[in-house]
Design an enzyme around this catalytic site. Sequence first.
Site, mmCIF file in Angstrom:
data_model
loop_
_atom_site.group_PDB
_atom_site.id
_atom_site.type_symbol
_atom_site.label_atom_id
_atom_site.label_comp_id
_atom_site.label_asym_id
_atom_site.label_seq_id
_atom_site.Cartn_x
_atom_site.Cartn_y
_atom_site.Cartn_z
ATOM 1 N N CYS B 109 20.764 -14.555 30.185
ATOM 2 C CA CYS B 109 22.032 -13.833 30.051
ATOM 3 C C CYS B 109 22.789 -14.221 28.786
ATOM 4 O O CYS B 109 23.825 -13.633 28.481
ATOM 5 C CB CYS B 109 22.892 -14.047 31.293
ATOM 6 S SG CYS B 109 22.167 -13.251 32.743
ATOM 7 N N HIS B 242 30.646 -13.613 30.650
ATOM 8 C CA HIS B 242 29.460 -13.050 31.301
ATOM 9 C C HIS B 242 29.795 -12.698 32.750
ATOM 10 O O HIS B 242 30.476 -13.446 33.448
ATOM 11 C CB HIS B 242 28.305 -14.039 31.258
ATOM 12 C CG HIS B 242 27.126 -13.577 32.052
ATOM 13 N ND1 HIS B 242 26.596 -12.313 31.909
ATOM 14 C CD2 HIS B 242 26.381 -14.175 33.024
ATOM 15 C CE1 HIS B 242 25.591 -12.159 32.743
ATOM 16 N NE2 HIS B 242 25.441 -13.272 33.437
ATOM 17 N N ASN B 272 25.859 -7.501 37.894
ATOM 18 C CA ASN B 272 25.457 -8.377 36.796
ATOM 19 C C ASN B 272 24.454 -7.622 35.924
ATOM 20 O O ASN B 272 23.305 -7.408 36.333
ATOM 21 C CB ASN B 272 24.831 -9.653 37.368
ATOM 22 C CG ASN B 272 24.427 -10.644 36.287
ATOM 23 O OD1 ASN B 272 24.324 -10.302 35.116
ATOM 24 N ND2 ASN B 272 24.190 -11.882 36.687
#
Lengths: 314, 314
Positions: B109, B242, B272
């Site tokens: 990520c 994030h 996500n």
Amino acid sequence: MYINAIAHYVPSEDVANEYFERNGLTDEWIFQRTGIRNRKKASQEENTNTMAYQAIDQALEILPYPINEVDLIIGATYSPFDTVGTLSHYIQQKYQIDDAVALTVSSACSSFVNAVEIVEGYFATNKATKALIIASEHNTAYSNDLDPISGHLWGDGASVLFLSKERIGEDDAKILEVYTRGHGNIGKGPKGVCLRPRNGGIVMPHGKDVFINAIHYMTKATFTVLERHNLSPQDIKYLIPHQANARIINNVLRNLDLPPEKGVMNIENLGNTGCASTPIALSQIYDQLESNDYSVITVFGGGYSSGAVLIRKC
Amino acid sequence: MYINAIAHYVPSEDVANEYFERNGLTDEWIFQRTGIRNRKKASQEENTNTMAYQAIDQALEILPYPINEVDLIIGATYSPFDTVGTLSHYIQQKYQIDDAVALTVSSACSSFVNAVEIVEGYFATNKATKALIIASEHNTAYSNDLDPISGHLWGDGASVLFLSKERIGEDDAKILEVYTRGHGNIGKGPKGVCLRPRNGGIVMPHGKDVFINAIHYMTKATFTVLERHNLSPQDIKYLIPHQANARIINNVLRNLDLPPEKGVMNIENLGNTGCASTPIALSQIYDQLESNDYSVITVFGGGYSSGAVLIRKC
């Protein structure tokens, strides 16, 4: 930048051409078309990461500083064990390398050369001073050995280079130039060679297109790095080409007007080890390099992609 | 370096929390623990590459130069369509971008932030002057929606940034600082979140370890980029974290002594979206940034990995 240490690892299991008789291919047919007699296959216990550890463990015997001084870890692979916890992160865990940048890159069989160029950038910004590039390919995890078109091409292996911004050892080699290009826009581009994890494994539906472009762009990349240093092919001791096909390599040598003995080949025994092929080959001949010897790594890969690295032994 | 254009794309199909009742999870249970009510799912015809095209097509409407002036294409993804003909090479083919470096990077990520740092290196060596970073994640191709632990977390999406070494437009934003670190050596490291293409898809066996480290390192990365410019959290208009979990984000905001309205969130509607989550969020609020506004992107991902980017609107 300077190469401080280099090492490689290939698995012990051999898969000879005879294995592919099940696909209707003979030893001589495969050898004539590809230069391959044998390839190495990772065992059930091995993967992209464990092969990397083996290569690094070899390098640690000659590395002139503790591995935890590395501040940049770049994995290079198109055949990953894990795309989230990547090759570089597994290396960081295994060797407990604190306070380092870590990432993993793919530009297919050119990934290693792209990794060298990324290191060059980190050294230029002073964000890193000691880098570890680990090229590792677990081709047999993704290839189908019953595929009569390309199942017989692939082998497994890994190679590691430790690089520093400043010269560290008397035996270092200097990387004078690195050049890369993507070629998604030419020929079959990204459809020439494919590895779609969710839709089959490695396939090469357009081998002829790869063949023709590989010869052209590996020749061009070699000239590019040489010309930037006013050198000619005749100035180099070794050409270290990507090991996809011996006929491609022979054509590149011919284009460069170089005799066969200047071309380093390991494809006969290892097959195509992906982006690990050129660092493995460099590792194999590294002790033969003498002071002021020039070498050029030149690659072409899926994507398409190409690149070259000019090296001079200190 | 400067942001010249930014855009994003998310698929049209919604998957609401109710879908995961089959795993014994209720809407409220998921929302309380993650902040997610909904996520977007790519259609059968879509993949990592096609979502990227959609984002780029949006950006082309505002890009102040022809796309073929780009000389560096970086794909950022841990959920690739193809690891040989990579995301960057598909972009090069689709938009016929000649004479460009092309590569694709993963640090889970954090991949987008690592891509920004790679661009910084290419600009420092003058090997590129205009870069395209495309972050695209096709999580639903790799996740198992019957996995009761993490199957409900993931969404699909893509975002693109066009960056130049020199300022090009009046509306550019300047990237003042970028920082990344691998953390393979802490906690569960690369085993905290996994995506093993040959051994299952995305799983998160150590969610609590991820949770604790994400809060710590996203806070730390934010302070790192701010302190290098003698700024404090109170100087920023938006924190763009994030989007893994709303509770992680709220803890980071608390650590930075920032009110909730300064934290940009899209996780409620998108889930996500991996490394695309922060550039999507930046794209969503980009028009709200006024001259001299500071923003910070901060990320934590598998590997583990962390990073931050400090941005000031020109």
